[in-house]
Scaffold this active site. Sequence first.
Site, PDB file in Angstrom:
ATOM      1  N   ARG A 130       0.838  -1.200   0.000  1.00  0.00           N
ATOM      2  CA  ARG A 130       0.000   0.000   0.000  1.00  0.00           C
ATOM      3  C   ARG A 130       0.866   1.239   0.000  1.00  0.00           C
ATOM      4  O   ARG A 130       2.032   1.218   0.369  1.00  0.00           O
ATOM      5  CB  ARG A 130      -0.934   0.016   1.220  1.00  0.00           C
ATOM      6  CG  ARG A 130      -0.250   0.099   2.576  1.00  0.00           C
ATOM      7  CD  ARG A 130      -0.115   1.522   3.100  1.00  0.00           C
ATOM      8  NE  ARG A 130       0.746   1.581   4.282  1.00  0.00           N
ATOM      9  CZ  ARG A 130       2.016   1.920   4.258  1.00  0.00           C
ATOM     10  NH1 ARG A 130       2.621   2.186   3.115  1.00  0.00           N
ATOM     11  NH2 ARG A 130       2.732   1.993   5.379  1.00  0.00           N
ATOM     12  N   GLU A 133      -0.168  10.051   8.465  1.00  0.00           N
ATOM     13  CA  GLU A 133       1.003   9.254   8.856  1.00  0.00           C
ATOM     14  C   GLU A 133       1.202   9.273  10.357  1.00  0.00           C
ATOM     15  O   GLU A 133       1.138  10.323  10.983  1.00  0.00           O
ATOM     16  CB  GLU A 133       2.243   9.812   8.156  1.00  0.00           C
ATOM     17  CG  GLU A 133       3.221   8.752   7.737  1.00  0.00           C
ATOM     18  CD  GLU A 133       2.645   7.848   6.654  1.00  0.00           C
ATOM     19  OE1 GLU A 133       2.291   6.696   6.979  1.00  0.00           O
ATOM     20  OE2 GLU A 133       2.552   8.275   5.494  1.00  0.00           O
ATOM     21  N   HIS A 134       1.454   8.096  10.925  1.00  0.00           N
ATOM     22  CA  HIS A 134       1.627   7.904  12.365  1.00  0.00           C
ATOM     23  C   HIS A 134       0.359   8.297  13.132  1.00  0.00           C
ATOM     24  O   HIS A 134       0.420   8.687  14.303  1.00  0.00           O
ATOM     25  CB  HIS A 134       2.850   8.665  12.882  1.00  0.00           C
ATOM     26  CG  HIS A 134       4.154   8.064  12.421  1.00  0.00           C
ATOM     27  ND1 HIS A 134       4.724   6.979  13.032  1.00  0.00           N
ATOM     28  CD2 HIS A 134       4.968   8.381  11.383  1.00  0.00           C
ATOM     29  CE1 HIS A 134       5.862   6.668  12.408  1.00  0.00           C
ATOM     30  NE2 HIS A 134       6.018   7.498  11.398  1.00  0.00           N
ATOM     31  N   ASP A 169      -2.019  -0.819   7.560  1.00  0.00           N
ATOM     32  CA  ASP A 169      -1.398  -1.567   6.466  1.00  0.00           C
ATOM     33  C   ASP A 169      -2.151  -2.860   6.166  1.00  0.00           C
ATOM     34  O   ASP A 169      -2.458  -3.184   5.020  1.00  0.00           O
ATOM     35  CB  ASP A 169       0.059  -1.877   6.811  1.00  0.00           C
ATOM     36  CG  ASP A 169       0.890  -0.627   7.003  1.00  0.00           C
ATOM     37  OD1 ASP A 169       0.385   0.474   6.714  1.00  0.00           O
ATOM     38  OD2 ASP A 169       2.036  -0.750   7.469  1.00  0.00           O
ATOM     39  N   TYR A 213      10.479   3.845  16.002  1.00  0.00           N
ATOM     40  CA  TYR A 213       9.023   3.663  15.878  1.00  0.00           C
ATOM     41  C   TYR A 213       8.384   3.412  17.246  1.00  0.00           C
ATOM     42  O   TYR A 213       7.438   4.117  17.627  1.00  0.00           O
ATOM     43  CB  TYR A 213       8.727   2.519  14.895  1.00  0.00           C
ATOM     44  CG  TYR A 213       7.250   2.319  14.595  1.00  0.00           C
ATOM     45  CD1 TYR A 213       6.661   2.896  13.475  1.00  0.00           C
ATOM     46  CD2 TYR A 213       6.450   1.553  15.433  1.00  0.00           C
ATOM     47  CE1 TYR A 213       5.324   2.721  13.189  1.00  0.00           C
ATOM     48  CE2 TYR A 213       5.113   1.364  15.156  1.00  0.00           C
ATOM     49  CZ  TYR A 213       4.548   1.939  14.042  1.00  0.00           C
ATOM     50  OH  TYR A 213       3.212   1.760  13.780  1.00  0.00           O
TER      51      TYR A 213
END
Length: 393
Positions: free
Chosen positions: A38, A44-45, A187, A237
Amino acid sequence: MDGEGSAAGVGALLAAALRVYERSYGGEAQVAVCAPGRVNLIGEHTDYNQGLVLPMALPLVTVIVGSSTSGQSCSVETITDSADEPRRVDFDLPTESSPLTRGRPAWANYVKGVVQHYRAQPLPAFKAVIASSVPLGGGLSSSASLEVAVYTFLQQLCPDDGDKVAKAVACQQAEHTHAGVPCGIMDQFVSVLGKEGHALLIDCRSLEATPVPLADPALVILITNSNVRHSLTGSEYPSRRKQCENAAAILGKSSLRDATMQNLEDRMDSVTYQRAHHVIEEIARTAQAADALKRGAYAEFGRLMVESHNSLRDLYEVSCPELDVLVAAAMEVDGVFGSRMTGGGFGGCTVTLLQADATERTIKHIQEKYSGRPTFYITTPSEGARVLSGMKS
């Protein structure tokens, strides 16, 4: 440019996997499936903060071919380029007293994790071959593509109840427990539920998905791989996720989804403040972007993409010089609406929204400005995980 994402590309992957299967195991595979990687257009995040995301499934896929077999021993081989040896692993099906555990090679942990979390029993032993066109470490979710492909393969051997959201959650759990990455749901969700010609606005709290049309032939989505590899299993992360959890706790919220900029004030240290600042504004940007896309307001969508990138660079601190150069170069070209880093960060890819007739000059300009060797993918929103026709036993 890379054409591996086309139907012909899937066919080539399938043919290669079938050849290796016959060579390694003899006979013909009973089942063939694929699941896409993807690209996240914006948001994002935000997924592990129960926020909004706007990804689309790619034509780049992981293909698995294989068959059930007697006994308890499973054998899986990958033909995808990776320094992570060996390319073949054997393991026994898990039992209550003997669950599957992490080990080497690392790629096999994604397979084992899905087998461990599979939602139907009794699962037969199997032999399988994996091939993928999703670049590893490129921020296009090669891991979720592999997990969802494994789950889809297992569904052909031992059908579950067909609940697609539960399937995505099981694949997410596999990544948590066996790959050691505390990822959000985005995801796996879009790899399962992706829809051709549409991006998917996903509410990561309610797990509701709204298809957003993205099929204008005058529009192109260009992915540029910096070919700087990233790894989400490092400290960065998990530390970002922990910082967000700390910020929510300080604010007395269950997640940053419930926080506003007015809540923030100065009640936390500057780094935690910056992380929360990004997430709160990024969730709002994603809602605005989905609305802009529905209206065909591409310039507005592009402006929000650039704002997202700048926030990821300055507040969330997950960009890198290579990604910044790629975004800046794209934005210098007439006909480009917007560009941003995509994925976890620290390398990987950018995603750019542009007019179709600007594609060649954009690629040429990026090549001139970027000192590395980028790889380009011209992509369209594609279907989620599926059985490849004519192969099901």
